[in-house]
Every structure is written in structure tokens, then in C-alpha cells.
Design a protein around this motif. Structure first.
Motif, short mmCIF file in Angstrom:
data_model
loop_
_atom_site.label_atom_id
_atom_site.label_comp_id
_atom_site.label_asym_id
_atom_site.label_seq_id
_atom_site.Cartn_x
_atom_site.Cartn_y
_atom_site.Cartn_z
N LEU A 79 0.81 -1.22 0.00
CA LEU A 79 0.00 0.00 0.00
C LEU A 79 0.85 1.27 0.00
O LEU A 79 0.30 2.38 0.15
CB LEU A 79 -0.95 0.01 1.20
N THR A 135 -6.89 -0.93 -0.17
CA THR A 135 -5.93 -0.75 -1.27
C THR A 135 -5.14 0.55 -1.18
O THR A 135 -4.20 0.75 -1.94
CB THR A 135 -6.66 -0.79 -2.63
N LYS A 136 -5.53 1.45 -0.30
CA LYS A 136 -4.82 2.73 -0.16
C LYS A 136 -4.93 3.22 1.28
O LYS A 136 -5.76 2.74 2.06
CB LYS A 136 -5.37 3.77 -1.13
#
Length: 511
Positions: A79, A135-136
Motif C-alpha cells: 500500500l 488498497t490505499k
């Protein structure tokens, strides 16, 4: 010698033997010397309050540690978390906790825990599963904040219920047993992450750290259903059900008279003033704040092990980084239990001596961590310091029990103060790491270790101050009682036998 004489001579010995047996039974476990009926009640209390408290707390602290375990097990690189994103995630989590804690804890005084706590558990489980899809960095911030709202107040709510059911000399041991799951959770997290990384990494296209959150949520699902059927209410509101009979509920109310028959109604202005102006509450909150700061240095060890790979490549694998930190929690478990048993038995319910011991030892350890080389030639010394850095954290059961002891008889104030213990802990979590324990400064954090030593000293001084405040208050109460007795005795005319009547004194509760 007659049989009656033999019996009389043997009786003191039998009493002494029974007293010795009773003492040992009480030292080992406090219900073993109780009458059968009461012993059965306590067993039911332990099987519900203790079991659900331990499982719920375990899963929460497993998740808290899973984020750190995931960070050093591939999440950082996947990430792109190369800045202070972990600090920001921790801050988002802490701020959400702070906002939701008091409303949730006070709501518990007016609702049935059987429905309220499982509702929070379900929401928490859903968000835990969602963490496997992050995802982030912004996903971490949002999900950790929502998770905190569902998680908030769980431990303080469990302790609030224990304070209503258990007597003073039973309380610290129960809180300690629930509390050690805050150490067992991180231990299990490290082992679980090592297993997930080695056995599940890449399965169905998911990284090992993602499987960690899926496993976490699955465990949580298994503990929700029993709570709906068996979680008890406070004794004052408890009704006969499939677990507790009417007779057992009556015993429970009589065992803890200050709390057993007090039903919290609408909050009053008098109670609100008590929340704000009771000095004991503020001192207990300060102890909690300091205790939370003193938990920060031990979190540096995984960073320290990981950093060795930049100095000497291949020093530690991901599995070793996760596993080698677990003895910290094992040491905390042993010390926590030792303190709780000592407080409930040898110290007769006094909490402050062990708070002082825990933070004093911690102060010495933190000063040593701050003033010695971060990467010495001989790693064993610093390794040992990390393993022993949880002394102050191990004493946390003492101030939780102390809060219940101090405010017994006022459910709303006790719930408010218990929630505040967590609020101020999260304030420390949200602020102190941003200045003293930045991720980019790990594992050195020299200023942080010096700062933690200062807070450990403040922890000791605050505990001593509160003990002195309560000692002076008890002294004034004794003087007032003696003066009341003397006033009543002087006002009573002698009866026919020349003795003064004491009926008024007995009615006033002095005798």
C-alpha cells in the motif's frame, strides 16, 4: 479423660485447621470457601461475564495488533505506506473512540447488555472483514474510524458489569483475567500473522496480511451468538432467565448491596456535577493517560528487529519479527495476574501500591532504553529491556478496579468514569505518538522513551496523591462518625438500668 473433654481440646485445633484451609482456598480462588449456593452463583457469573469479557476483549486486541503485524508483513510495501500513515490511522481510530465512548458507556446503564453489546460486535465484525480489501491509505483511516465506533467502550462496559456483580475482594482478579487478553491478543496476532504469511500468502490471490483480517472476523462471528442468549444485565435489573434463578438474583443483590438494588434512571444534574467535580475521577483519568503513554515503548521492538535487516541483511525473517516480540505480552500476563492476586488478597483490596511499583520499574527501563545505543554489538541487553517494558501496562487492572471500588453505588457516575479511563487513554494514543513516537523515528524514538519515563513518574505520583486524598477522606469520616455517636449518647437519657439507649445510633447505621 471424657469424650467431651477430648472434643473441647480438639476444637481449637479443628478451627485453626479449617481457618488455614479457608485462607488457602481464598488465596487460590475467592469462591472456593463460599457456601454452595453462593459458589454456584459465582460460577455462573464467571462463565458469562468472564468468558464473554475475555473473548470480546481478545478479539479487539487481536485486531489492534493485526494492523501492526500486517504493516511489517507486506502491507507497508503493497500500500506504499512509507510516511506517517500508520500514525494517522491510529489517530483516526483514537478520535472516533473518544467521540463515541461516553455515549456508548452511558447508554449501557439504560439498556440491556444482551442486545446492546452483540449489536456492536456485529458491526465490528463487518468492518473487520472490510479491512482485508484495503488498497490505499485513506481506506485505513476510514475503516479504522468506523471500527472504533463499534468497538468503543467494550472493555469499560465489561468492567462496569463486573463492578455491579462482584465484591471488592473479587474484582481485581476478574478484571486482570479479562485484561490479560489485551496481551494474549497481540501474542496470538504475531503467531497468526506468521502462519498466514507462510501458509496463506497468495492463496486466492490474497496477500498473507489480508487473510489475517479475514481470520479475525471469522473468529468474531463465533462469539456473537452465545452473548445474545446468556449475557446478564446488572443485578438490579436482572430477571430470572434460563441461567439465573430468582433466588440467585436475590443473593447477587445482597452480596453487593451498594450496587445490587440501584437502578439508574434519568441522569440528574446532581450526578452530572459529580462527574465533573469529583477529584478522584480526574486523578484516575490521569493515571490512565500516563499508563497508555507508558505502553508506547514496547511497540518499538518489531521496528527494531525489522531495522536490523538494513544493518545486517537477512537478520530476521517476517515470521521471526512477528514471533520474537510475543514474550513481551507473556511477561505482561504473568505480572498482571501476580499484581491482581496480591491486591485482592495480601493487600486487602488496596490498588495504589502496585500502580506505584509498576510505573517505577517502567521508568527505570524507559530511561535505560533512551540512554543506551539503539543497535549495540550485544543485542541481548536491549532485547531484555523490551521484554520487560510492560510493567506499567501490567498494572492497568489496578486503576480499573480502583474506579469501581471508589464509585460503587452510583451506576451512572461509575459508567462515566470507566468510559473516561478509555477516553483519556485514546487521547494519549491520538496525540503522544505523533510527537514522541513517530513511525519515521522508529525504532530509536529516544525522546519518546525519555518522555515515557517522565509519564511513568507522574503515574506513580498521581497514584500516591489519590491514595492520600482517600485516606484523608476516610479519616474525616471516622471523626464525623465518632462525633455523631458522642452527640447521640449525650442526648439520650439513661434507661431504668442506668444504660443509655443506643436505638437511634443503630438506626443511623453507625453500629
Amino acid at each position: 479423660m471424657s469424650p467431651s473433654t477430648l472434643s473441647d481440646n480438639d476444637q481449637p485445633h479443628n478451627h485453626e485447621q479449617q481457618a488455614g484451609t479457608s485462607l488457602w482456598r481464598r488465596l487460590l480462588w475467592d469462591s472456593w470457601d463460599k457456601p454452595p449456593e453462593e459458589r454456584k452463583l459465582i460460577l455462573k457469573m464467571d462463565l458469562t461475564l468472564m468468558t464473554f469479557g475475555c473473548l470480546g476483549t481478545f478479539i479487539k486486541y487481536l485486531d489492534k495488533s493485526n494492523l501492526s503485524s500486517a504493516f511489517v508483513s507486506g502491507m507497508k510495501e503493497e500500500l506504499s505506506l512509507y510516511g506517517n500513515q500508520m500514525n494517522y490511522a491510529s489517530t483516526a481510530y483514537s478520535v472516533a473512540n473518544i467521540i463515541a465512548l461516553w455515549p456508548c458507556n452511558l447508554l449501557l446503564t439504560r439498556t440491556n447488555p444482551r442486545w446492546f453489546i452483540p449489536f456492536l460486535e456485529i458491526g465490528w465484525t463487518i468492518i473487520t472483514f472490510c479491512q482485508s480489501a484495503m488498497t490505499k491509505a485513506v481506506h485505513i483511516y476510514v475503516l479504522r474510524a468506523i471500527l472504533a465506533i463499534f468497538e468503543t467502550g467494550h472493555f469499560s462496559a465489561v468492567v462496569y458489569l463486573c463492578g455491579a456483580w462482584y465484591k471488592k475482594e473479587e474484582l481485581a482478579r476478574r478484571i486482570a483475567i479479562i485484561n490479560i487478553t489485551t496481551a494474549i491478543g497481540p501474542m496470538f496476532s504475531s503467531y497468526l500473522q506468521a502462519a498466514a504469511y507462510n501458509g496463506l500468502n497468495g492463496v486466492h490471490g490474497k496477500s498473507g496480511w489480508r487473510w489475517l483480517f479475514i481470520i479475525d472476523g471469522s473468529i468474531s462471528l463465533a462469539i456473537i451468538l452465545p452473548q445474545i442468549f446468556f449475557y446478564p444485565d446488572v443485578p438490579a435489573r436482572q430477571k430470572p432467565d434460563r441461567l439465573f434463578t430468582a433466588r440467585e438474583i436475590e443473593i447477587a443483590r445482597n452480596r453487593n448491596p451498594k450496587e445490587g438494588r440501584v437502578k439508574q434512571g434519568a441522569f440528574t444534574l446532581k450526578q452530572v456535577k459529580r462527574w465533573v467535580f469529583t477529584i478522584d475521577i480526574w486523578l484516575l483519568w490521569l493515571i490512565s493517560f500516563c499508563n497508555c503513554v507508558c505502553q508506547q515503548p514496547l511497540l518499538s521492538m518489531p521496528y527494531w528487529l525489522k531495522e536490523w535487516n538494513t544493518i545486517t541483511p537477512g537478520s530476521y525473517t517476517v515470521a521471526q519479527i512477528n514471533n520474537y516480540t510475543t514474550p513481551i505480552q507473556a511477561v505482561i500476563v504473568v505480572i498482571t495476574l501476580a499484581m491482581a492476586w496480591t491486591s485482592d488478597t495480601l493487600l486487602h483490596g488496596r490498588r495504589w501500591p502496585l500502580l506505584v511499583v509498576g510505573s517505577s520499574v517502567a521508568a527505570v527501563i524507559f530511561l535505560t532504553l533512551a540512554s543506551t545505543p539503539i543497535f549495540p554489538e550485544n543485542r541481548a541487553g536491549r532485547w531484555t529491556l523490551y521484554y520487560l517494558s510492560g510493567f506499567c501496562q501490567a498494572s492497568s487492572s489496578m486503576f480499573w478496579a480502583w474506579t469501581q471500588d471508589t464509585l460503587s453505588g452510583d451506576p451512572a457516575t461509575r459508567a462515566f468514569a470507566s468510559g473516561g479511563l478509555n477516553v483519556w487513554a485514546y487521547v494519549a494514543d491520538a496525540t503522544i505518538p505523533l510527537g514522541l513516537f513517530k513511525t519515521v523515528d522508529q525504532p530509536g524514538v529516544v525522546a519518546g522513551n525519555y518522555g515515557a519515563a517522565g509519564f511513568a513518574v507522574l503515574h506513580s505520583l498521581t497514584a500516591l496523591t489519590l491514595a492520600y486524598v482517600q485516606y484523608r477522606r476516610r479519616g474525616r469520616s471516622r471523626v464525623a462518625i465518632v462525633e455523631d455517636v458522642e452527640d447521640v449518647e449525650e442526648s439520650q437519657a439513661p434507661d431504668r438500668g442506668g444504660n443509655k439507649s443506643t436505638s437511634v445510633v443503630r438506626e443511623s447505621g453507625v453500629y
